[in-house]
Enzyme design. Structure first.
Site, PDB file in Angstrom:
ATOM      1  N   ALA A 146       0.834  -1.208   0.000  1.00 48.30           N
ATOM      2  CA  ALA A 146       0.000   0.000   0.000  1.00 48.30           C
ATOM      3  C   ALA A 146       0.865   1.253   0.000  1.00 48.30           C
ATOM      4  O   ALA A 146       0.543   2.238  -0.679  1.00 48.30           O
ATOM      5  CB  ALA A 146      -0.924  -0.009   1.217  1.00 48.30           C
ATOM      6  N   TYR A 147       1.948   1.223   0.755  1.00 46.62           N
ATOM      7  CA  TYR A 147       2.866   2.365   0.775  1.00 46.62           C
ATOM      8  C   TYR A 147       3.396   2.649  -0.630  1.00 46.62           C
ATOM      9  O   TYR A 147       3.355   3.792  -1.102  1.00 46.62           O
ATOM     10  CB  TYR A 147       4.031   2.074   1.720  1.00 46.62           C
ATOM     11  CG  TYR A 147       5.158   3.074   1.646  1.00 46.62           C
ATOM     12  CD1 TYR A 147       5.111   4.260   2.376  1.00 46.62           C
ATOM     13  CD2 TYR A 147       6.273   2.839   0.838  1.00 46.62           C
ATOM     14  CE1 TYR A 147       6.144   5.187   2.305  1.00 46.62           C
ATOM     15  CE2 TYR A 147       7.302   3.758   0.760  1.00 46.62           C
ATOM     16  CZ  TYR A 147       7.241   4.922   1.490  1.00 46.62           C
ATOM     17  OH  TYR A 147       8.251   5.845   1.418  1.00 46.62           O
ATOM     18  N   ALA A 148       3.877   1.612  -1.315  1.00 47.77           N
ATOM     19  CA  ALA A 148       4.420   1.792  -2.654  1.00 47.77           C
ATOM     20  C   ALA A 148       3.360   2.321  -3.619  1.00 47.77           C
ATOM     21  O   ALA A 148       3.620   3.207  -4.439  1.00 47.77           O
ATOM     22  CB  ALA A 148       4.996   0.472  -3.166  1.00 47.77           C
TER      23      ALA A 148
END
Length: 235
Positions: A146-148
Site C-alpha cells: 500500500a505504501y508503494a
C-alpha cells in the site's frame, strides 16, 4: 515581504533538515508536525511557524488548511514531506492500511495543492511544489504494498499538477532510496542495505536538501521526478 515555504512533516529527518536550511538563509518557514518532538520546539525558537496537522483524516486536512489561511496569504513553495510507512502484517486490516497510505501520500497533497494554488500564485515569482515520493515507485515492495502504491499515486499527481499549474507553478518530485539509517539499525542490516546501490553510501539529509534547493533554483524543470538513489536502479 518574502513568501514562506510550507514543509509538511518537518519534525524529523529530511523535512527537519530542509526547514533548518531555510531558516539559516532567513527564509520564512511554515512547518507541520504530527508529533511535538523537541526538534519542533527548536524550529519554533529559530523562527518557524509550526502547525500541528494530522493528515490521516479528512477533518485533519481541512483543519490544517483553515489554519494555514490564517497564517499567510502567499507561499513560495510547498514541500510535501509528511509520510508514514505502514507494512502489510497478518494482524492488520488491509483496507485500513491502504486507506491510510493513500490518505497521507495522495489525498493530502491533492487537497493541499488545490487549496493552496491561490497562495502560490500570489507570490511575485514562479513558485514550486515538490512531492517527496520513493524509489519503490519504480519496482514496488512486497512488504509495503500500500505504501508503494500510494507513493506511485503521488508521483502521478506530479504530472497532473505540473500540467494544471504551469507556467506560474513548477511541480516536481524527488524519489529517494536509502538516505540515512535509524539509530537502532544493526551493522548487518546497514551492510546489506549499502550493497543495494552502486555508490554504496547513505549520504544523509544533506543530499536531499541539495536536491530540493536545486529544484527551487532551477526555472526550467517541471513535471519530473529526480531519483535520489545512488544508482540503485542499476544494481
Amino acid at each position: 515581504m518574502t513568501s514562506p515555504i510550507l514543509i509538511t512533516g518537518a519534525g524529523q529527518r529530511i523535512g527537519l533538515a530542509f526547514a533548518k536550511h531555510c531558516l539559516e538563509q532567513d527564509l520564512p518557514v511554515i512547518a507541520t508536525y504530527r508529533t511535538r518532538r523537541p526538534a519542533v520546539d527548536e524550529l519554533a525558537e529559530a523562527g518557524a511557524r509550526c502547525l500541528h496537522a494530522d493528515f490521516a483524516t479528512d477533518q485533519g486536512i481541512g483543519h490544517f488548511l483553515n489554519h494555514l489561511r490564517e497564517e499567510t496569504v502567499s507561499l513560495r513553495a510547498i514541500i510535501h514531506n509528511a509520510s508514514d510507512w505502514l507494512p502489510e502484517r497478518p494482524d492488520s486490516d488491509p483496507a485500513e492500511v491502504m486507506t491510510t497510505m493513500m490518505q497521507i501520500h495522495a489525498m493530502t497533497p491533492y487537497r493541499i495543492n488545490l487549496a493552496c494554488r491561490p497562495l502560490l500564485e500570489n507570490s511575485e515569482s514562479v513558485t514550486d511544489i515538490i512531492h517527496m515520493t520513493d524509489y519503490v515507485v519504480e519496482k514496488g515492495s512486497a512488504k509495503h504494498i500500500a505504501y508503494a502504491a500510494s507513493k506511485a499515486a503521488l508521483n502521478n499527481l506530479t504530472l497532473s499538477f505540473a500540467r494544471l499549474m504551469a507556467p506560474r507553478v513548477k511541480v516536481n518530485s524527488i524519489a529517494p532510496a536509502l538516505i540515512m539509517f535509524n539509530e537502532g539499525d544493526s551493522e548487518a542490516y546497514r551492510e546489506k542495505a549499502l550493497k543495494k546501490s552502486l555508490l554504496g553510501i547513505a549520504p544523509g539529509e544533506a543530499a536531499a536538501v541539495r536536491t530540493i534547493q536545486f529544484l527551487l533554483d532551477n526555472p526550467y524543470i517541471t513535471g519530473r521526478s529526480i531519483g535520489l538513489d545512488g544508482g540503485r536502479h542499476l544494481v
